[in-house]
Design an enzyme around this catalytic site. Structure first.
Site: not given
Ligand code: HMG
Length: 371
Positions: A76, A108, A230
């Site tokens: 992609e 992906c 993935h």
């Molecule tokens: P965010 O919203 O800033 O983070 O971004 P958050 O607030 O959700 O925190 C992340 C984790 O850190 C959470 O853990 C928090 O609790 C923890 P969880 O509760 O989920 O287990 N956390 C802490 N832990 C320890 N100490 C601390 C602390 N603070 C927070 N102090 C998000 C996270 C993944 C949303 C962002 O990075 C993002 O948008 N990423 C891109 C999208 C993505 O990867 N999505 C995955 C599914 S889609 C997919 O896989 C397809 C893809 O590969 C694309 C394709 O298909 O081509 C993306």
């Protein structure tokens, strides 16, 4: 029996420490290291694109190419809207003139789409093999939540009727729906993402595609010995495993070793997990069933299984190129990120991008790239 005859992968030669990124963004280091379960992130310099990475992976596994009749490039991060990425590599990989090449895209998921298209091709052409390359550079906007989940990598696989590494079970379960969890319109160089929706869709696609796989194959969770997912970031795969299986995390821990230091590599990510499991498992896992979950935003999910062949470890080379990558600073990473945009001049200061150019033997630049 059809499956993977050879497989290897690569990533860029630069990386940043997630702890450096956390400090630069004013985020607790634990959020990236424990919350996302990522330690490092690969960064591709301006003269490495998806084609360059794909070449680097493919050149590791190709020997005699005379029986390769199909070459599918899954990405992609393509560099042309008409010419497929594979055409750039036909000559340099010395593929026969009779070999057809084309590109596949569905976020992906495209690596898996390519693998199954190659499966069908070799089923119909018994004396031929197919080459699949899945290669991507994951890009999100700097300072966005997605920034910590970038990365890059490429996997190359040869599919044959007499596979040395593993056999693929053609029975799969799938789930597709039109969603805007993650997408990149033509005018954008970075993905637009709704993080919470993307995680929800990933888990829905996992549940539904496994359900269909289970009905079609008659297999249940207890029939699967190891699990690969993935892996956009390792915590997502851990959560997926928890949702699917409950507490059997030991059956997937080895699959995360590489992704935790590379980051997301989109189409290549699931197959980097597979190599991570094969390379890092302390046991001989030949004949054991590996469950594979492929997800591509937008969205398509697929669940299928494969089994390592006897003596598979003699045919997969473990090399130390990840450890040999060079660490760069956050300022250098930002200069790389912005290199083709006006923001470059605001962020790069006195940095020269020449210092970040790769030492790879072959650098394949698109006609339009500005090194
Ligand atoms: P965010 O919203 O800033 O983070 O971004 P958050 O607030 O959700 O925190 C992340 C984790 O850190 C959470 O853990 C928090 O609790 C923890 P969880 O509760 O989920 O287990 N956390 C802490 N832990 C320890 N100490 C601390 C602390 N603070 C927070 N102090 C998000 C996270 C993944 C949303 C962002 O990075 C993002 O948008 N990423 C891109 C999208 C993505 O990867 N999505 C995955 C599914 S889609 C997919 O896989 C397809 C893809 O590969 C694309 C394709 O298909 O081509 C993306």
């Amino acid at each position: 029996m059809i499956g993977i005859d050879a497989i290897d992968f690569t990533t860029s030669r630069y990386f940043i420490e997630m702890s450096d990124l956390a400090v630069a963004r004013g985020v607790p280091v634990e959020k990236y290291v424990d919350g996302l379960h990522q330690r490092q992130m690969s960064v591709a310099p301006p003269n490495e694109d998806a084609v360059t990475l794909g070449y680097a992976a493919a050149s590791k596994i190709l020997d005699d190419t005379s029986d390769i009749g199909l070459f599918i490039f899954a990405t992609e991060s393509s560099i042309d809207q008409s010419k497929s990425a594979g055409t750039f590599l036909l000559d340099v990989l010395q593929l026969p003139r009779s070999c057809i090449t084309y590109e596949i895209k569905q976020a992906c998921f495209s690596g898996t789409a390519a693998l199954f298209a190659a499966y069908n091709y070799v089923a119909m052409n018994k004396n031929k093999r197919a080459l699949v390359v899945a290669s991507d550079i994951a890009r999100y906007t700097i300072h966005s939540p997605g920034e910590a989940t970038q990365g890059c990598g490429a996997v190359a696989m040869i599919i044959s009727n007499d596979p040395k590494v593993l056999s693929i079970d053609p029975t799969y379960g799938s789930y597709s729906t039109n969603t805007y969890d993650f997408y990149r319109p033509n005018c954008q160089s970075e993905a637009i993402v709704d993080g919470a929706l993307s995680a929800k869709m990933y888990l829905t696609a996992l549940k539904e595609s496994f359900k269909e796989f289970s009905v079609k194959s008659g297999a249940s969770i207890s029939d699967i010995d190891y699990f690969c997912y993935h892996t956009p970031f390792c915590k997502m795969a851990i959560k997926a495993h928890d949702n699917l299986v409950g507490d059997r995390t030991s059956a997937m821990a080895d699959s995360l070793v590489y992704n935790s230091v590379i980051g997301n590599s989109y189409s290549a990510s699931l197959y980097i997990s597979l190599l991570s499991l094969l390379h890092n498992s302390q046991n001989d896992i030949s004949g054991r069933r590996i469950g594979m979950f492929s997800y591509g935003s937008g969205c398509v999910g697929q669940y299928f299984c494969c089994k390592p062949q006897k003596n598979y470890f003699d045919f997969i080379k473990k090399s130390d190129f990840i450890a040999l990558r060079e660490r760069i600073s956050i300022k250098e990473y930002e200069a790389v990120h912005y290199h083709n945009s006006p923001k470059y001049h605001e962020t790069s200061g006195s940095l020269s991008l020449e210092t970040l150019t790769s030492q790879r033997k072959y650098v394949l630049l698109s006609k339009y790239s500005k090194p």
